[in-house]
Design a protein around this motif. Structure first.
Motif, PDB file in Angstrom:
ATOM      1  N   ILE A   1      -6.231  33.217  66.084  1.00 55.90           N
ATOM      2  CA  ILE A   1      -6.485  34.562  65.575  1.00 55.90           C
ATOM      3  C   ILE A   1      -6.380  34.507  64.064  1.00 55.90           C
ATOM      4  O   ILE A   1      -5.413  33.984  63.529  1.00 55.90           O
ATOM      5  N   TRP A   2      -7.399  35.009  63.391  1.00 57.78           N
ATOM      6  CA  TRP A   2      -7.300  35.035  61.941  1.00 57.78           C
ATOM      7  C   TRP A   2      -7.793  36.363  61.402  1.00 57.78           C
ATOM      8  O   TRP A   2      -8.653  37.004  61.978  1.00 57.78           O
ATOM      9  N   ALA A   3      -7.176  36.764  60.304  1.00 53.58           N
ATOM     10  CA  ALA A   3      -7.523  38.012  59.638  1.00 53.58           C
ATOM     11  C   ALA A   3      -8.062  37.667  58.261  1.00 53.58           C
ATOM     12  O   ALA A   3      -7.426  36.959  57.504  1.00 53.58           O
ATOM     13  N   TYR A   4      -9.235  38.184  57.975  1.00 55.56           N
ATOM     14  CA  TYR A   4      -9.815  38.013  56.647  1.00 55.56           C
ATOM     15  C   TYR A   4      -9.203  39.099  55.773  1.00 55.56           C
ATOM     16  O   TYR A   4      -9.441  40.277  55.994  1.00 55.56           O
ATOM     17  N   ASP A   5      -8.412  38.728  54.830  1.00 56.62           N
ATOM     18  CA  ASP A   5      -7.729  39.725  54.027  1.00 56.62           C
ATOM     19  C   ASP A   5      -8.335  39.772  52.631  1.00 56.62           C
ATOM     20  O   ASP A   5      -7.931  39.061  51.727  1.00 56.62           O
ATOM     21  N   TYR A   6      -9.343  40.601  52.497  1.00 58.42           N
ATOM     22  CA  TYR A   6      -9.938  40.804  51.181  1.00 58.42           C
ATOM     23  C   TYR A   6      -9.869  42.271  50.793  1.00 58.42           C
ATOM     24  O   TYR A   6     -10.746  42.813  50.152  1.00 58.42           O
ATOM     25  N   GLY A   7      -8.789  42.901  51.244  1.00 59.73           N
ATOM     26  CA  GLY A   7      -8.528  44.265  50.801  1.00 59.73           C
ATOM     27  C   GLY A   7      -8.891  45.346  51.795  1.00 59.73           C
ATOM     28  O   GLY A   7      -8.362  46.444  51.710  1.00 59.73           O
ATOM     29  N   ALA A   8      -9.800  45.068  52.729  1.00 56.48           N
ATOM     30  CA  ALA A   8     -10.196  46.102  53.683  1.00 56.48           C
ATOM     31  C   ALA A   8      -9.046  46.393  54.638  1.00 56.48           C
ATOM     32  O   ALA A   8      -8.484  45.485  55.227  1.00 56.48           O
ATOM     33  N   ARG A   9      -8.677  47.635  54.768  1.00 57.64           N
ATOM     34  CA  ARG A   9      -7.582  48.041  55.644  1.00 57.64           C
ATOM     35  C   ARG A   9      -8.031  49.250  56.466  1.00 57.64           C
ATOM     36  O   ARG A   9      -8.724  50.131  55.964  1.00 57.64           O
ATOM     37  N   SER A  10      -7.580  49.285  57.688  1.00 62.75           N
ATOM     38  CA  SER A  10      -7.845  50.431  58.546  1.00 62.75           C
ATOM     39  C   SER A  10      -7.092  51.635  58.005  1.00 62.75           C
ATOM     40  O   SER A  10      -5.932  51.531  57.615  1.00 62.75           O
ATOM     41  N   LYS A  11      -7.738  52.787  58.002  1.00 67.23           N
ATOM     42  CA  LYS A  11      -7.058  54.004  57.564  1.00 67.23           C
ATOM     43  C   LYS A  11      -6.071  54.481  58.624  1.00 67.23           C
ATOM     44  O   LYS A  11      -5.137  55.205  58.329  1.00 67.23           O
ATOM     45  N   LYS A  12      -6.279  54.051  59.889  1.00 68.48           N
ATOM     46  CA  LYS A  12      -5.399  54.478  60.978  1.00 68.48           C
ATOM     47  C   LYS A  12      -4.054  53.767  60.949  1.00 68.48           C
ATOM     48  O   LYS A  12      -3.017  54.387  61.105  1.00 68.48           O
ATOM     49  N   ASN A  13      -4.074  52.426  60.783  1.00 68.91           N
ATOM     50  CA  ASN A  13      -2.822  51.690  60.943  1.00 68.91           C
ATOM     51  C   ASN A  13      -2.491  50.723  59.802  1.00 68.91           C
ATOM     52  O   ASN A  13      -1.470  50.065  59.848  1.00 68.91           O
ATOM     53  N   GLY A  14      -3.336  50.644  58.797  1.00 63.90           N
ATOM     54  CA  GLY A  14      -3.059  49.800  57.646  1.00 63.90           C
ATOM     55  C   GLY A  14      -3.256  48.310  57.869  1.00 63.90           C
ATOM     56  O   GLY A  14      -2.963  47.505  56.995  1.00 63.90           O
ATOM     57  N   LEU A  15      -3.752  47.919  59.050  1.00 70.20           N
ATOM     58  CA  LEU A  15      -3.986  46.502  59.347  1.00 70.20           C
ATOM     59  C   LEU A  15      -5.353  46.068  58.852  1.00 70.20           C
ATOM     60  O   LEU A  15      -6.268  46.888  58.724  1.00 70.20           O
ATOM     61  N   PRO A  16      -5.522  44.772  58.593  1.00 69.17           N
ATOM     62  CA  PRO A  16      -6.854  44.289  58.214  1.00 69.17           C
ATOM     63  C   PRO A  16      -7.860  44.653  59.299  1.00 69.17           C
ATOM     64  O   PRO A  16      -7.568  44.539  60.493  1.00 69.17           O
ATOM     65  N   SER A  17      -9.041  45.096  58.895  1.00 66.88           N
ATOM     66  CA  SER A  17     -10.041  45.525  59.863  1.00 66.88           C
ATOM     67  C   SER A  17     -10.909  44.365  60.346  1.00 66.88           C
ATOM     68  O   SER A  17     -11.724  44.541  61.234  1.00 66.88           O
ATOM     69  N   THR A  18     -10.750  43.213  59.763  1.00 62.34           N
ATOM     70  CA  THR A  18     -11.601  42.091  60.138  1.00 62.34           C
ATOM     71  C   THR A  18     -10.752  40.969  60.731  1.00 62.34           C
ATOM     72  O   THR A  18     -10.424  40.002  60.060  1.00 62.34           O
ATOM     73  N   ILE A  19     -10.400  41.143  61.981  1.00 61.17           N
ATOM     74  CA  ILE A  19      -9.666  40.128  62.721  1.00 61.17           C
ATOM     75  C   ILE A  19     -10.613  39.550  63.750  1.00 61.17           C
ATOM     76  O   ILE A  19     -11.293  40.288  64.458  1.00 61.17           O
ATOM     77  N   THR A  20     -10.696  38.223  63.837  1.00 65.57           N
ATOM     78  CA  THR A  20     -11.513  37.609  64.864  1.00 65.57           C
ATOM     79  C   THR A  20     -10.679  36.639  65.674  1.00 65.57           C
ATOM     80  O   THR A  20      -9.616  36.200  65.255  1.00 65.57           O
ATOM     81  N   TYR A  21     -11.175  36.339  66.858  1.00 65.40           N
ATOM     82  CA  TYR A  21     -10.455  35.533  67.830  1.00 65.40           C
ATOM     83  C   TYR A  21     -11.320  34.360  68.248  1.00 65.40           C
ATOM     84  O   TYR A  21     -12.531  34.488  68.375  1.00 65.40           O
ATOM     85  N   CYS A  22     -10.680  33.257  68.501  1.00 63.08           N
ATOM     86  CA  CYS A  22     -11.364  32.093  69.041  1.00 63.08           C
ATOM     87  C   CYS A  22     -10.528  31.606  70.219  1.00 63.08           C
ATOM     88  O   CYS A  22      -9.372  31.206  70.038  1.00 63.08           O
ATOM     89  N   VAL A  23     -11.081  31.699  71.419  1.00 58.81           N
ATOM     90  CA  VAL A  23     -10.384  31.295  72.628  1.00 58.81           C
ATOM     91  C   VAL A  23     -10.817  29.867  72.963  1.00 58.81           C
ATOM     92  O   VAL A  23     -11.992  29.540  72.926  1.00 58.81           O
ATOM     93  N   ILE A  24      -9.848  29.019  73.280  1.00 65.11           N
ATOM     94  CA  ILE A  24     -10.144  27.626  73.583  1.00 65.11           C
ATOM     95  C   ILE A  24      -9.923  27.397  75.066  1.00 65.11           C
ATOM     96  O   ILE A  24      -8.849  27.686  75.594  1.00 65.11           O
ATOM     97  N   GLN A  25     -10.944  26.895  75.734  1.00 60.59           N
ATOM     98  CA  GLN A  25     -10.899  26.621  77.161  1.00 60.59           C
ATOM     99  C   GLN A  25     -11.231  25.155  77.387  1.00 60.59           C
ATOM    100  O   GLN A  25     -11.988  24.546  76.631  1.00 60.59           O
ATOM    101  N   ARG A  26     -10.697  24.600  78.455  1.00 62.55           N
ATOM    102  CA  ARG A  26     -11.046  23.235  78.864  1.00 62.55           C
ATOM    103  C   ARG A  26     -11.159  23.248  80.378  1.00 62.55           C
ATOM    104  O   ARG A  26     -10.253  23.721  81.064  1.00 62.55           O
ATOM    105  N   PRO A  27     -12.262  22.728  80.932  1.00 63.82           N
ATOM    106  CA  PRO A  27     -12.386  22.726  82.395  1.00 63.82           C
ATOM    107  C   PRO A  27     -11.265  21.897  83.017  1.00 63.82           C
ATOM    108  O   PRO A  27     -10.843  20.890  82.459  1.00 63.82           O
ATOM    109  N   ARG A  28     -10.768  22.325  84.152  1.00 59.38           N
ATOM    110  CA  ARG A  28      -9.704  21.605  84.859  1.00 59.38           C
ATOM    111  C   ARG A  28     -10.226  21.128  86.195  1.00 59.38           C
ATOM    112  O   ARG A  28     -11.033  21.716  86.812  1.00 59.38           O
TER     113      ARG A  28
END
Length: 156
Positions: free
Chosen positions: A129-156
Motif C-alpha cells: 500500500i502506498w500513498a502519493y503525498d504531494y499535498g492532496a488531502r481529503s477534505k473529509k478526513n485529512g488523509l492522502p487522496s491517492t492511495i493505491t494497492y498492489c495485491v500479490i498472489q501466488r498459485p498454490r
C-alpha cells in the motif's frame, strides 16, 4: 539472462496467447473504475532554450504533443470485466510465479475476494500500500487522496 517483455494493450487478448504454467511474473494495472473519462497525452521533448519544461541540470525542453487517447473508465460489472483476465493470469502463471494486481480504494476490497475465489485464500502473499503525498488531502478526513494497492498472489 531471462527474456523480459512488457505488453501494452487489453491484457485478455495478450494473456490468451501464452501457453499455460510458464510465466513467472504478471503485473496487471487495470482501469480503476473511476466513473470518469481518462485522458492520456503522448508527448516528446526536445532541448530548447525557450522550452516550457525544466529538466536535469536546469536544461529547458520544449514539449511536443504527438497524440492522445481517452477511454471511459466506468463498468457496470467491473468484476465481470476482471474475472476472465484473472482466470487467464492464473492459467499461465508458473507454479512459483507471482501476480501483482494494482488498483485503488474504489474496488480493491471486491477484487481481493475475487482473487481469493480464483487463486484460493492460501495463495495470498502480501499487499503493498502506498500513498502519493504531494499535498492532496481529503477534505473529509485529512488523509492522502491517492492511495493505491498492489495485491500479490501466488498459485498454490
Amino acid at each position: 539472462m531471462p527474456r523480459l517483455s512488457i505488453y501494452f494493450g487489453d491484457n485478455l487478448d495478450i494473456l490468451q496467447t501464452f501457453p499455460g504454467g510458464e510465466i513467472d511474473l504478471i503485473y496487471i494495472d487495470p482501469p480503476f473504475n473511476t466513473g470518469k473519462v481518462q485522458r492520456r497525452r503522448q508527448i516528446r521533448t526536445v532541448l530548447a532554450s525557450d522550452g516550457d519544461r525544466i529538466g536535469f541540470g536546469d536544461k529547458r525542453y520544449k514539449t511536443i504533443n504527438i497524440g492522445s487517447t481517452a477511454y471511459r473508465d466506468s463498468f457496470e460489472d467491473f468484476l465481470g470485466f476482471l474475472e476472465p483476465r484473472l482466470q487467464e493470469a492464473k492459467r499461465i502463471l508458473a507454479a512459483n510465479g507471482s501476480l501483482f494486481f494494482h488498483l485503488d480504494y474504489r474496488e480493491i476490497h471486491y477484487c481481493k475476494i475475487l482473487l481469493d475465489e480464483i487463486f484460493g485464500r492460501e495463495s495470498f502473499i502480501n499487499e503493498i500500500i502506498w500513498a502519493y503525498d504531494y499535498g492532496a488531502r481529503s477534505k473529509k478526513n485529512g488523509l492522502p487522496s491517492t492511495i493505491t494497492y498492489c495485491v500479490i498472489q501466488r498459485p498454490r
